[in-house]
Enzyme design. Sequence first.
Site, PDB file in Angstrom:
ATOM      1  N   ASP A  26       0.826  -1.205   0.000  1.00 24.79           N
ATOM      2  CA  ASP A  26       0.000   0.000   0.000  1.00 24.79           C
ATOM      3  C   ASP A  26       0.860   1.255   0.000  1.00 24.79           C
ATOM      4  O   ASP A  26       0.549   2.228  -0.697  1.00 24.79           O
ATOM      5  CB  ASP A  26      -0.923   0.009   1.220  1.00 24.79           C
ATOM      6  CG  ASP A  26      -2.041  -1.013   1.095  1.00 24.79           C
ATOM      7  OD1 ASP A  26      -2.263  -1.498  -0.029  1.00 24.79           O
ATOM      8  OD2 ASP A  26      -2.682  -1.321   2.097  1.00 24.79           O
ATOM      9  N   ASP A  27       1.923   1.254   0.792  1.00 23.40           N
ATOM     10  CA  ASP A  27       2.850   2.388   0.769  1.00 23.40           C
ATOM     11  C   ASP A  27       3.402   2.601  -0.636  1.00 23.40           C
ATOM     12  O   ASP A  27       3.433   3.719  -1.155  1.00 23.40           O
ATOM     13  CB  ASP A  27       4.029   2.131   1.718  1.00 23.40           C
ATOM     14  CG  ASP A  27       3.682   2.349   3.176  1.00 23.40           C
ATOM     15  OD1 ASP A  27       2.660   2.997   3.455  1.00 23.40           O
ATOM     16  OD2 ASP A  27       4.446   1.883   4.040  1.00 23.40           O
ATOM     17  N   LEU A  28       3.861   1.525  -1.236  1.00 23.96           N
ATOM     18  CA  LEU A  28       4.489   1.626  -2.551  1.00 23.96           C
ATOM     19  C   LEU A  28       3.486   2.038  -3.618  1.00 23.96           C
ATOM     20  O   LEU A  28       3.781   2.878  -4.476  1.00 23.96           O
ATOM     21  CB  LEU A  28       5.137   0.290  -2.912  1.00 23.96           C
ATOM     22  CG  LEU A  28       6.258  -0.173  -1.968  1.00 23.96           C
ATOM     23  CD1 LEU A  28       6.688  -1.585  -2.310  1.00 23.96           C
ATOM     24  CD2 LEU A  28       7.439   0.776  -2.029  1.00 23.96           C
TER      25      LEU A  28
ATOM     26  N   GLY B  18       2.564   5.732  -3.210  1.00 24.92           N
ATOM     27  CA  GLY B  18       3.656   6.572  -3.694  1.00 24.92           C
ATOM     28  C   GLY B  18       3.747   6.591  -5.197  1.00 24.92           C
ATOM     29  O   GLY B  18       3.941   7.647  -5.817  1.00 24.92           O
TER      30      GLY B  18
END
Length: 407
Positions: free
Chosen positions: A177-179, A182
């Site tokens: 989810d972070d990736l 971003g």
Amino acid sequence: MPDSAADAKPSSAETTSLPLAGLRVLDLTLARAGPTCVRHLADWGADIIRVEPPRSTDGLGGPRDGFDSVNLHRNKRSIALDLKHPDGHAAFLKLAATADVLVENMRVQVKHRLKIAYEDLKDLNPRLVYASISGFGQTGPYAKRGGVDQIAQGMGGLMSITGEPGRGPMRVGIPIDDLTAGNLLALGVMMKLYDRERTGRGGYVHTSLLESQVFMLDFQASRYLMDGEVAGQAGNDHPVNIPMGVFPTADKPINIAASSPKLWEAFCRAAGREDWMRVPEWQTAAGRSKDRARVNAAISEVTRTKPSEWWIATLEEAGIPCGPVNDIAEVFADPQVRHLEMAMPIRHRRRGDTRVVASPLNVEGLETGVYRDVPDLGEHGEEILAEAGLSAAEIEGLKAKGALGGE
């Protein structure tokens, strides 16, 4: 593939040829989602000014020379400003007045409290593209909550469809989810910059971990929205296509994808089991899916009789998609990964010759690289403020008041 950091491209002098050269970005990001967005901009030539608290010891999220920081925060300059100090805040506004992009992933209320939200800057710099990642969105009942990757994986449904049936929820092995957030925000920034060429104005671009995860559910989401099917865990099998999954061999498991009618027939022939094509229940994709356990068991009985390399060569010759299940070391030893130069050599000022993960983007005629180490805290503060028009006396004054820090 380059063998040493001496072969890394481009040098700092060559970044003017990169597509984002001349773009100035204020980086107020933390953790991973925001820095993932900024890394795209940094790798392709933007001037990244990392704004950190003056007393930060590891403001980049881990030791500055650690493997994560070196990979995630390359190609940046650093200024250490106390945004809570009136003079530090005033200096930040000087930077924001001439920036092209600002990227942040603070909690929603924090940027408002610091008076650095989009609403605080849009009149100061109408051309500014202000980009944000939050946990759950800038508005709504969860807007003030802090969010991290695993929480979003759970709330966004991913953990409910990951792992083996009956084993309970399972997180994905990377901060997906972070990736994803971003990566999507970087796309949003570029869209808004393109729009700015037409309108002359910047604007606000934002996403969240939760939105990104729901988007990434993709066909599993449309499967529910359109047909009402709530997907469950399928382990290493594809949720709907059979056979497509992990199968044992004599030495190590491999992935095989042979679910279409044409590929299924080709697989039966390659496996020496043309009789499978005559099994009534297996003659359609729906039938194979319904009889998944028996299909997989039959295939496994055959595949475990030969080593993985034999199966990969045989299936490739038959035009059947397949491949090994590699660990990370095997990934970077793979001849195709080596050909793609995904392990990029760099020379770090303290680590010496090492490697980081290369950009996956390929732009004909251009080559990116690492042209700046992860900066020390506040390493470039004085030069950044001088570029913004502050005099030497004003800069010394900020340092004396504790509004400007550095190592």
